[in-house]
Structure formats: structure tokens, C-alpha cells
Design a protein around this motif. Structure first.
Motif, PDB file in Angstrom:
ATOM      1  N   PRO A  98       0.837  -1.209   0.000  1.00  8.80           N
ATOM      2  CA  PRO A  98       0.000   0.000   0.000  1.00  8.80           C
ATOM      3  C   PRO A  98       0.873   1.261   0.000  1.00  8.80           C
TER       4      PRO A  98
ATOM      5  N   GLU B  89      -2.501   5.499   1.178  1.00  7.15           N
ATOM      6  CA  GLU B  89      -3.475   4.449   1.497  1.00  7.15           C
ATOM      7  C   GLU B  89      -3.354   4.017   2.962  1.00  7.15           C
TER       8      GLU B  89
ATOM      9  N   SER C 155      -6.210   4.464   5.920  1.00  8.69           N
ATOM     10  CA  SER C 155      -6.730   3.339   6.712  1.00  8.69           C
ATOM     11  C   SER C 155      -6.584   3.609   8.205  1.00  8.69           C
TER      12      SER C 155
END
Length: 110
Positions: free
Chosen positions: A91, A95, A99
Motif C-alpha cells: 500500500p 493508502e 486506513s
């Protein structure tokens, strides 16, 4: 040539670099996958060097059919890509931050 630019160069450049650039993604490569990619790369390099030397020694100017070395190189390159693309993508930093944001918001609301 318009505006000092060679149109053939411009068209070749635009074919090489599409207008919309994709995000470059890193991959998480296991030691086994890394070793497989390394071995395939060495085999490709070896066959390429062998073929180039053979062409220089024999003075081949035109080839009427695809030599078996080229077929083998192509097969190894295809397999190399298969191994690489089988590796999971890592990722991006953005990203990972996205998250974590919901988790951070939940902690501050408690």
C-alpha cells in the motif's frame, strides 16, 4: 517540424508516455520470488548475450524467421513478469494513512 519540434519524435514520445500516468506500485516480494526473478533475469541476460555474440560472429544482417534464442528470451521475460505480478502490492503511504484515520478519529471521540 512545427515550433522546432520533430513530429515523429513527439509522436514516439507520446506513445511511450501516456497522458495519464499510473501510480507506481511497489510489491512485497518474498525471498523465493526474489530468487526466481533474479534467476530469470540472469537467464535472459545470458541468452541475450549469447545471441548478440552469435549474430556478430556470423554476420547475420537479416533474419527471415524468429531465432529460438529470441523465443526463449520472450518466454523467460513473460515468466519473470508472472512471478513479479503474483507478488502482493505494498500500500502507498496515502493508502496507509487513510486506513489509520478512521482509527485515530475513533480514539479521539472516546
Amino acid at each position: 517540424m512545427e515550433g522546432g519540434k520533430d513530429e515523429s519524435t513527439v509522436s514516439r514520445f507520446s506513445d511511450t508516455f501516456p497522458e495519464t500516468l499510473e501510480v507506481v506500485r511497489r510489491r512485497q516480494i518474498s525471498p523465493q520470488q526474489g530468487r526466481a526473478i533474479e534467476m530469470l533475469a540472469h537467464a535472459i541476460e545470458y541468452l541475450g548475450d549469447e545471441f548478440a555474440l552469435e549474430c556478430l560472429q556470423s554476420g547475420l544482417q537479416e533474419l527471415s524467421c524468429i531465432p529460438p534464442q529470441i523465443v526463449a528470451i520472450r518466454m523467460l521475460m513473460d515468466r519473470n513478469r508472472e512471478v513479479y505480478f503474483a507478488c502482493p502490492e505494498v500500500p502507498t503511504l496515502m493508502e496507509r494513512l487513510r486506513s489509520w484515520l478512521p482509527l485515530l478519529k475513533a480514539d479521539t471521540q472516546d
